[in-house]
Design a protein around this motif. Structure first.
Motif, PDB file in Angstrom:
ATOM      1  N   LEU A  67       0.830  -1.259   0.072  1.00  6.67           N
ATOM      2  CA  LEU A  67       0.039   0.094   0.060  1.00  6.67           C
ATOM      3  C   LEU A  67       0.836   1.180   0.071  1.00  6.67           C
ATOM      4  N   ILE A  68       0.480   2.093  -0.869  1.00  9.81           N
ATOM      5  CA  ILE A  68       1.088   3.595  -0.715  1.00  9.81           C
ATOM      6  C   ILE A  68       0.074   4.518  -0.875  1.00  9.81           C
ATOM      7  N   PRO A  69      -0.210   5.182   0.059  1.00  8.99           N
ATOM      8  CA  PRO A  69      -1.189   6.292   0.149  1.00  8.99           C
ATOM      9  C   PRO A  69      -0.772   7.352  -0.814  1.00  8.99           C
ATOM     10  N   ASP A  70      -1.661   8.214  -1.431  1.00 13.27           N
ATOM     11  CA  ASP A  70      -1.521   9.216  -2.017  1.00 13.27           C
ATOM     12  C   ASP A  70      -1.120  10.655  -1.044  1.00 13.27           C
ATOM     13  N   LYS A  71      -0.735  11.463  -1.534  1.00 12.39           N
ATOM     14  CA  LYS A  71      -0.323  12.653  -0.857  1.00 12.39           C
ATOM     15  C   LYS A  71      -1.384  13.154  -0.026  1.00 12.39           C
ATOM     16  N   LEU A  72      -2.692  13.378  -0.648  1.00  9.21           N
ATOM     17  CA  LEU A  72      -4.009  13.949  -0.205  1.00  9.21           C
ATOM     18  C   LEU A  72      -4.557  12.964   0.781  1.00  9.21           C
ATOM     19  N   ARG A  73      -4.372  11.684   0.698  1.00  3.45           N
ATOM     20  CA  ARG A  73      -4.981  10.914   1.527  1.00  3.45           C
ATOM     21  C   ARG A  73      -6.406  10.403   0.984  1.00  3.45           C
TER      22      ARG A  73
END
Length: 452
Positions: A165-171
């Motif tokens: 999993l890699i969350p995007d910067k804006l979540r």
């Protein structure tokens, strides 16, 4: 070099369908004959029950005071508010090798790497030569751990052996890097060379809209071609991300990669290493606390072989330590347990995690029937063991031992592959400060930066 799907890590020993059930509190299991260091205490053991009985325990994810345990027959959810008394909350029967798990924002992701008749939890095995067969990633809503709900599925071309999993910067979304391998010309959906990974984007407000958004090629030159002892590269086995530095380490059969993930849909290879002399199968990776080192595991024998014997030696089926200098991987040394195991004990380097000790690089790692080891690689060239736990060979002989052993919020949790979910404590001046580090969530393949 082509090899058949015969590794223990890869086979689908799947069971029938059972109901979602709630369990009771764990009970201690005597460790008759177990060898261990004085700083390790076995706190509890919860044997497999219900629909997961007879399956194979795999990976573990954590959120708050809850642990999620994957199993070839589904997954289990535990209350670990008191590590000495983990309590089974629920189980979900959903067969599909190998059912690695991760959790994020109330969602649970489950990898299915065996060809199934459809994407339901009531599916049955079906040949991958049939176009309509299904493999991929299942998504569950686990905000109510007593009542997990299956809400979405995403098919991937060669199934899902593991995922990251890699969350995007804006979540607003989370990216799922999907790893799979072993293509075959007779598989309509998994054709050679499988030189890519699949990237799934999951909108957090609408996870049912999850879909593959990119399939970047990582090996335009074909990767490692194979050798007498090493696998040719035809996909990745596992990827560990270190989002704080926008990097990831990919273990890809014959290759170890360092990736730039600053643009999650467009990862780029920034360095690549091979080890034809000693590595057979690049299996997994763990960073140190500030992302300046990474260790890669070699799963020689696929988890089913006796690779901790004098004949195999200290450099094969081991863990390799690399410093990261100017975004390049520099090999420093190998680490392997020195307690030789019997020829009927499957034993090889396997899944582990960092123990967050400021100023030191210490991790705990599973070795199947070699038990688990706590070891220090602060000096990359001279790693040393500081703790261990090791049971005698299984009687009768057979596959077993620890698949994953991870440190989380003051305790060590392990999946004994064919027995139980175990909990341990390490009491040692070299690691005691780690208990002060409290995480809200841990997916070991998405490493937090503890400092740096």
């Amino acid at each position: 070099m082509r090899r058949p799907r015969t590794l223990a890590c890869l086979t689908a020993a799947l069971l029938g369908i059972g109901a979602l059930t709630a369990g009771t509190a764990a009970a201690d299991v005597p460790d008759t004959g177990a060898a261990k260091s004085d700083n390790i205490t076995h706190l509890a053991s919860d044997p497999m029950t219900g629909p997961l009985t007879g399956g194979v325990n795999t990976d573990i994810a954590f959120a708050g005071k809850t642990a999620y345990v994957g199993n070839y027959s589904g997954f289990a959810i535990y209350d670990i508010g008191d590590p000495a008394n983990p309590a089974l909350i629920s189980q979900v029967s959903c067969p599909g090798s190998q059912n690695d798990v991760s959790v994020y924002d109330g969602l649970l992701f489950l990898s299915t790497d065996s060809s199934r008749s459809d994407n339901s939890c009531q599916s049955v095995s079906q040949s991958p030569t049939i176009k309509e067969s299904w493999e991929g990633i299942k998504i569950f809503d686990v905000r109510d751990p007593r009542n997990p709900r299956y809400i979405a599925a995403v098919e991937t071309k060669c199934g899902s052996h593991t995922h990251t999993l890699i969350p995007d910067k804006l979540r607003r979304s989370v990216y799922v890097y999907n790893s799979s391998y072993f293509p075959n010309a007779t598989y309509p959906d998994c054709q050679p060379p499988n030189d890519r990974i699949d990237i799934v984007k999951v909108p957090l407000r609408n996870p049912e809209q999850a879909a593959v958004v990119a399939s970047p090629i990582l090996f335009p030159d074909g990767g490692f071609p194979g050798s007498e002892t090493g696998y040719e590269t035809s996909g990745c086995h596992d990827i560990t991300a270190f989002p704080a530095k926008n990097i990831a380490a990919a273990a890809c059969m014959g290759d170890g990669l360092l990736l730039d993930i600053s643009r999650p849909e467009q990862p780029k290879v920034i360095d690549r290493v091979q080890d034809a002399a000693n590595f057979s199968f690049w299996h997994g990776a763990t960073f140190n606390g500030d992302g300046t080192k990474v260790v890669f595991m070699d799963e020689l024998g696929g988890g089913g072989g006796a690779m901790c014997t004098p004949e195999v030696g200290p450099n094969k089926g081991a863990t390799a330590i690399f410093d990261i200098k100017h975004r390049k991987l520099k090999f420093r040394s190998y680490y392997k347990i020195t307690r030789h195991q019997a020829t009927n004990e499957n034993c090889v380097s396997h899944n582990g995690s960092l123990i967050p000790v400021r100023g030191r690089d210490i991790m705990v790692q599973a070795w199947y029937q070699g038990g688990f080891s706590v070891w220090d690689f602060t000096d990359s060239a001279r790693p040393k063991e500081i703790g261990y736990f090791d049971r005698p060979p299984r009687d009768p002989a057979g596959f077993g031992g620890y698949w994953s052993v991870y440190y989380y919020n003051g305790a060590i949790y392990g999946t004994e592959a064919v027995k139980a979910f175990d909990v341990f404590k390490i009491s040692d001046p070299r690691t005691d400060s780690a208990a002060r580090v409290k995480l809200k969530e841990l997916n070991v393949q998405t490493q937090p930066a503890f400092w740096g």
